[in-house]
Design an enzyme around this catalytic site. Sequence first.
Site, PDB file in Angstrom:
ATOM      1  N   THR A   1      11.648   9.235   3.425  1.00  0.00           N
ATOM      2  CA  THR A   1      10.674  10.133   4.050  1.00  0.00           C
ATOM      3  C   THR A   1      10.526   9.897   5.548  1.00  0.00           C
ATOM      4  O   THR A   1      10.011  10.755   6.268  1.00  0.00           O
ATOM      5  CB  THR A   1       9.288   9.976   3.404  1.00  0.00           C
ATOM      6  OG1 THR A   1       8.827   8.632   3.605  1.00  0.00           O
ATOM      7  CG2 THR A   1       9.347  10.278   1.914  1.00  0.00           C
TER       8      THR A   1
ATOM      9  N   CYS B   1       3.403   3.375   5.468  1.00  0.00           N
ATOM     10  CA  CYS B   1       2.099   3.513   4.821  1.00  0.00           C
ATOM     11  C   CYS B   1       1.418   2.160   4.669  1.00  0.00           C
ATOM     12  O   CYS B   1       2.049   1.109   4.800  1.00  0.00           O
ATOM     13  CB  CYS B   1       2.262   4.127   3.418  1.00  0.00           C
ATOM     14  SG  CYS B   1       3.104   5.713   3.368  1.00  0.00           S
TER      15      CYS B   1
ATOM     16  N   CYS C   1      -1.789   3.344  -0.239  1.00  0.00           N
ATOM     17  CA  CYS C   1      -1.507   4.779  -0.078  1.00  0.00           C
ATOM     18  C   CYS C   1      -1.515   5.462  -1.446  1.00  0.00           C
ATOM     19  O   CYS C   1      -0.878   4.985  -2.398  1.00  0.00           O
ATOM     20  CB  CYS C   1      -0.157   4.991   0.589  1.00  0.00           C
ATOM     21  SG  CYS C   1       0.236   6.735   0.896  1.00  0.00           S
TER      22      CYS C   1
ATOM     23  N   ARG D   1       2.773   8.649  -4.595  1.00  0.00           N
ATOM     24  CA  ARG D   1       3.567   7.985  -5.632  1.00  0.00           C
ATOM     25  C   ARG D   1       4.394   6.861  -5.012  1.00  0.00           C
ATOM     26  O   ARG D   1       4.965   7.007  -3.932  1.00  0.00           O
ATOM     27  CB  ARG D   1       4.485   8.998  -6.311  1.00  0.00           C
ATOM     28  CG  ARG D   1       5.264   8.419  -7.494  1.00  0.00           C
ATOM     29  CD  ARG D   1       6.031   9.515  -8.203  1.00  0.00           C
ATOM     30  NE  ARG D   1       7.025  10.116  -7.325  1.00  0.00           N
ATOM     31  CZ  ARG D   1       7.823  11.116  -7.692  1.00  0.00           C
ATOM     32  NH1 ARG D   1       7.711  11.652  -8.895  1.00  0.00           N
ATOM     33  NH2 ARG D   1       8.704  11.615  -6.833  1.00  0.00           N
TER      34      ARG D   1
ATOM     35  N   ARG E   1       7.337   6.966  11.395  1.00  0.00           N
ATOM     36  CA  ARG E   1       6.048   7.428  11.894  1.00  0.00           C
ATOM     37  C   ARG E   1       4.968   7.161  10.849  1.00  0.00           C
ATOM     38  O   ARG E   1       5.269   6.960   9.671  1.00  0.00           O
ATOM     39  CB  ARG E   1       6.080   8.924  12.240  1.00  0.00           C
ATOM     40  CG  ARG E   1       6.379   9.829  11.071  1.00  0.00           C
ATOM     41  CD  ARG E   1       6.254  11.295  11.469  1.00  0.00           C
ATOM     42  NE  ARG E   1       6.610  12.178  10.363  1.00  0.00           N
ATOM     43  CZ  ARG E   1       5.810  12.492   9.352  1.00  0.00           C
ATOM     44  NH1 ARG E   1       4.599  11.966   9.288  1.00  0.00           N
ATOM     45  NH2 ARG E   1       6.218  13.305   8.391  1.00  0.00           N
TER      46      ARG E   1
ATOM     47  N   CYS F   1       1.961   7.536   8.200  1.00  0.00           N
ATOM     48  CA  CYS F   1       1.597   8.475   7.131  1.00  0.00           C
ATOM     49  C   CYS F   1       0.284   9.173   7.485  1.00  0.00           C
ATOM     50  O   CYS F   1      -0.697   8.520   7.847  1.00  0.00           O
ATOM     51  CB  CYS F   1       1.445   7.716   5.815  1.00  0.00           C
ATOM     52  SG  CYS F   1       0.865   8.723   4.433  1.00  0.00           S
TER      53      CYS F   1
ATOM     54  N   CYS G   1      -2.524   8.317   4.230  1.00  0.00           N
ATOM     55  CA  CYS G   1      -3.253   7.050   4.075  1.00  0.00           C
ATOM     56  C   CYS G   1      -3.713   6.452   5.395  1.00  0.00           C
ATOM     57  O   CYS G   1      -4.509   5.509   5.402  1.00  0.00           O
ATOM     58  CB  CYS G   1      -2.395   6.028   3.326  1.00  0.00           C
ATOM     59  SG  CYS G   1      -0.980   5.378   4.260  1.00  0.00           S
TER      60      CYS G   1
ATOM     61  N   ASP H   1     -21.441 -33.392  11.731  1.00  0.00           N
ATOM     62  CA  ASP H   1     -22.452 -32.335  11.621  1.00  0.00           C
ATOM     63  C   ASP H   1     -23.425 -32.687  10.492  1.00  0.00           C
ATOM     64  O   ASP H   1     -23.046 -32.768   9.319  1.00  0.00           O
ATOM     65  CB  ASP H   1     -21.758 -30.997  11.328  1.00  0.00           C
ATOM     66  CG  ASP H   1     -22.709 -29.815  11.419  1.00  0.00           C
ATOM     67  OD1 ASP H   1     -22.558 -29.006  12.326  1.00  0.00           O
ATOM     68  OD2 ASP H   1     -23.615 -29.712  10.558  1.00  0.00           O
TER      69      ASP H   1
END
Length: 531
Positions: A32, A36, A40, A43, A65, A67, A70, A474
Amino acid sequence: MDEHPRFAQRYRAVQSRDARFDGQFIFAVSSTGIYCRPSCPARAPKPQNVTFYTTSAAAHQAGYRACRRCLPDAAPGSPEWNIRQDLSSRAMRLIREGIMNEGGVAELSRRLGYSTRHIQRTLHAQLGAGPLALARAHRAQTARTLLVATDLPISEAVFAAGFTSSRQFNETLREIFGTSPSDIRARRRPSPRAAVPPEAAEPAPQAHHRLTLDLDLPVREPFDAPGVFRFLAQRAVAGVEAAQLAENCLLYARTLRLRRGAGALQLTATPQGPRWRVHLRCEVASLADVPAVVSAARHLLDLDADPVAAGAALAHDPALAPLVRRTPGIRLPGIADVQEYLFRAIVGQQISVAAARTHLSRFAAAAGTGYKSTIEGLSTLFPTAGEILAAVPDPSPDGGPLDPERPLRLPARSIRTIRHTAAAWESGQLQIDRGTDPAALHQQLTAIAGIGEWTSSYLALRALGHPDVWMRGDVALVAGAENLKLLDPEISPSAAHRALAHRAQRWSPWRSYAAMHLWNAAATPPKGPYR
């Protein structure tokens, strides 16, 4: 398929859409061309098409690039930049603060103390991208947040995100998000409005030449909002800070010294079912200071922590397991100004939290700079090192009596330590910021007479967000351990400190978070035995 050694673990997180891993890594899909966050809703892709990246900049350089579904840049930041204290993590902390917007790689190199070539090589090897690409990715993420979550005009979002020109802004957003700024703006929500207690609802008159901006901050759950806001409220210096802990809204605000002028921030946390909504109001003289304010806000609340990992590790100790269950998502309260908190830590070395707050509030009112804010309760900027030198007289070397009306009513020894520290800061001999190496911080501080191990460790916890600090000596830690029955009540105080430090070794690398649990146990002893 990616050859990453943790591929199987990360792919399972993607398959189960596990939001706990959002911000810790991203995955890119070759079929794609997008990347993501693990949660996301799309699927799950086939494993042979997946590549994992530590940073979005590395995915950008590989041609992917973001998504649009998401919005991976809207996730909380990676906890690795605080967990790790190596060069890459320290560089990322400074990049997120906007240091690259000021002087580029040269300024980053100066602050880290390494050559630009070494920094380039290290970041490429460990994060998959160099400092310029990492800064560009961070600016793009900031820009998308401003366009979607605020009403800020696009022409002003350019500079608020750290870009120097509209052309650079437009080209970057088109390349990374595959769309124009105006298209991103078209999907924006109505501007969020901070929920505040009724008594704080009426704003103060508009401060001269200051801009305000509202946006929500992503949070990695679980989040102990009451704990971190209470911690900050208990130490709030009047005029410099303000806090309100209402049942339906937690509020913390403070003034800021920023690069382009004074400003302020207001943080609110409101319950949304089992989760918390965290909202930030920025007040700045220039929109170019917005990235620094956002970074300070996230550091103050430790929003990029990995609470699940810390809690799971500490719960292995039967003594801490009930505390982890009682307070899931505990955080390390951060700071907004390293210079300021260095002096605050020195003042608080040998006195109680309440006493330190009284001394500091009186001193800030006497030596600080006035500030007119739109945020109620803020009126003062904490004194700088130079102002401290001017306001705090040097005690007489012959041990004569101190002026009872002096602005900082501490013993002569403490006053000398403060003056020596202020002089070292003014001369440049002392240089500490979020990118400082913990070992260098320790070396610089303990070289100053009057600053010991506790102060150095406390600054590493608060200023650097170091997750594995132990503050030996402390007394509150020992009190918490005694309430948990971790120590033999018959042993001496020095033996108790040694025994607790030895016990704390099993809590590494999360000793700072264990310390927060013990401080809580000291303040509110548990009911019934802890097993």
